[in-house]
Write an enzyme that holds these catalytic residues in place. Sequence first.
Site, mmCIF file in Angstrom:
data_model
loop_
_atom_site.group_PDB
_atom_site.id
_atom_site.type_symbol
_atom_site.label_atom_id
_atom_site.label_comp_id
_atom_site.label_asym_id
_atom_site.label_seq_id
_atom_site.Cartn_x
_atom_site.Cartn_y
_atom_site.Cartn_z
ATOM 1 N N HIS A 51 0.839 -1.194 0.000
ATOM 2 C CA HIS A 51 0.000 0.000 0.000
ATOM 3 C C HIS A 51 0.880 1.251 0.000
ATOM 4 O O HIS A 51 2.070 1.179 0.302
ATOM 5 C CB HIS A 51 -0.841 0.080 1.285
ATOM 6 N N TYR A 52 0.272 2.401 -0.291
ATOM 7 C CA TYR A 52 0.897 3.667 0.085
ATOM 8 C C TYR A 52 -0.018 4.371 1.086
ATOM 9 O O TYR A 52 -1.217 4.106 1.158
ATOM 10 C CB TYR A 52 1.242 4.560 -1.105
ATOM 11 N N THR A 53 0.548 5.288 1.876
ATOM 12 C CA THR A 53 -0.183 5.842 3.017
ATOM 13 C C THR A 53 -0.978 7.102 2.702
ATOM 14 O O THR A 53 -1.945 7.408 3.398
ATOM 15 C CB THR A 53 0.791 6.181 4.160
ATOM 16 N N GLU A 115 2.604 -0.915 4.526
ATOM 17 C CA GLU A 115 2.266 0.457 4.161
ATOM 18 C C GLU A 115 3.562 1.218 3.869
ATOM 19 O O GLU A 115 4.507 1.171 4.655
ATOM 20 C CB GLU A 115 1.506 1.153 5.286
ATOM 21 N N HIS A 162 -2.635 -3.168 -3.209
ATOM 22 C CA HIS A 162 -3.991 -2.933 -2.708
ATOM 23 C C HIS A 162 -4.960 -2.725 -3.873
ATOM 24 O O HIS A 162 -6.114 -3.184 -3.831
ATOM 25 C CB HIS A 162 -3.978 -1.704 -1.797
ATOM 26 N N ASP A 172 -3.547 2.325 -4.762
ATOM 27 C CA ASP A 172 -2.193 2.120 -4.249
ATOM 28 C C ASP A 172 -1.667 0.702 -4.534
ATOM 29 O O ASP A 172 -2.447 -0.235 -4.595
ATOM 30 C CB ASP A 172 -2.131 2.430 -2.750
#
Length: 290
Positions: A51-53, A115, A162, A172
């Site tokens: 994922h990215y945050t 993440e 994700h 993401d």
Amino acid sequence: MKKNLLISTASVLLMSACASAPRTPTAPPPTIDKTYTSLNQDSRAQFLILHYTVLNFEKSLRVLTTGGQVSSHYLVRDEPPISYYIVDENRRAWHAGNSSWGNSQNLNAGSIGIEIVNAGYTDTPSGRVYAPFPQKQIDEVIKLVRDIQNRHQIKPERIIGHADIAPGRKQDPGPLFPWKQLADAGLIPWPDSAQVAARRPLYETLPPDAAWFQDKLARFGYSVPRHGELDQATKDVVSTFQMKYRPSDYSGVLDAETAALLDVANTPGGMLLAKSPFPAPPVKAGGSKF
């Protein structure tokens, strides 16, 4: 009067009996012998999801560790590039949400989540702009993925984003995440470029319809409509596939290169692995894993 005296006396006797009654002893713990270990087992972690945050490190850490109702097993900082272990791998982190891949649904219970601190995207008058990932951060992600994969024997094709498990709802880690670097590191399989180049002219001559794309995407693992219409949900899945394997153009258009990539991705031997990330387990003669 006598009746009241009898009731009072009985109450006192009852209270006295309760006070003096022996307590039930605490049950002894079970006797557990750990001498034997079965060969018929594997890790509960079957997927590794990236994922990215969309937040900086400080805000990401606060949301993932406090009352934000979301978490992951790891958080990879951008500067300095450090991996923070914030949920025990044996416990379920809340990172995947409503998700599916192949026959698996709601992947929180069977996955490890990473993440990555990244600003995500910004919508501008000229279009959506995604934030890049520093190379040192990607290097850290690759080391972390390799470590997790080796320990849990996660199959390379189950290291996904994700967006892959929630296309349209999530983007993401986005088109600027360098999945090809993970492929070059031997962590995930990648479509054979020679086979893709060989099949592209065929699909330029005979473009497949929406039903063909839906079938190929579903076979690969995506949750996609199967009604044969090019609706927004289908475009979202096509775009998600393109973000990963053809990030130079993720418009969702059903073009010949995407068709060639999908065809190769679904062909035995079409997805190549640079090197085996972990040794294959021994197989007994005449044995079965079932």
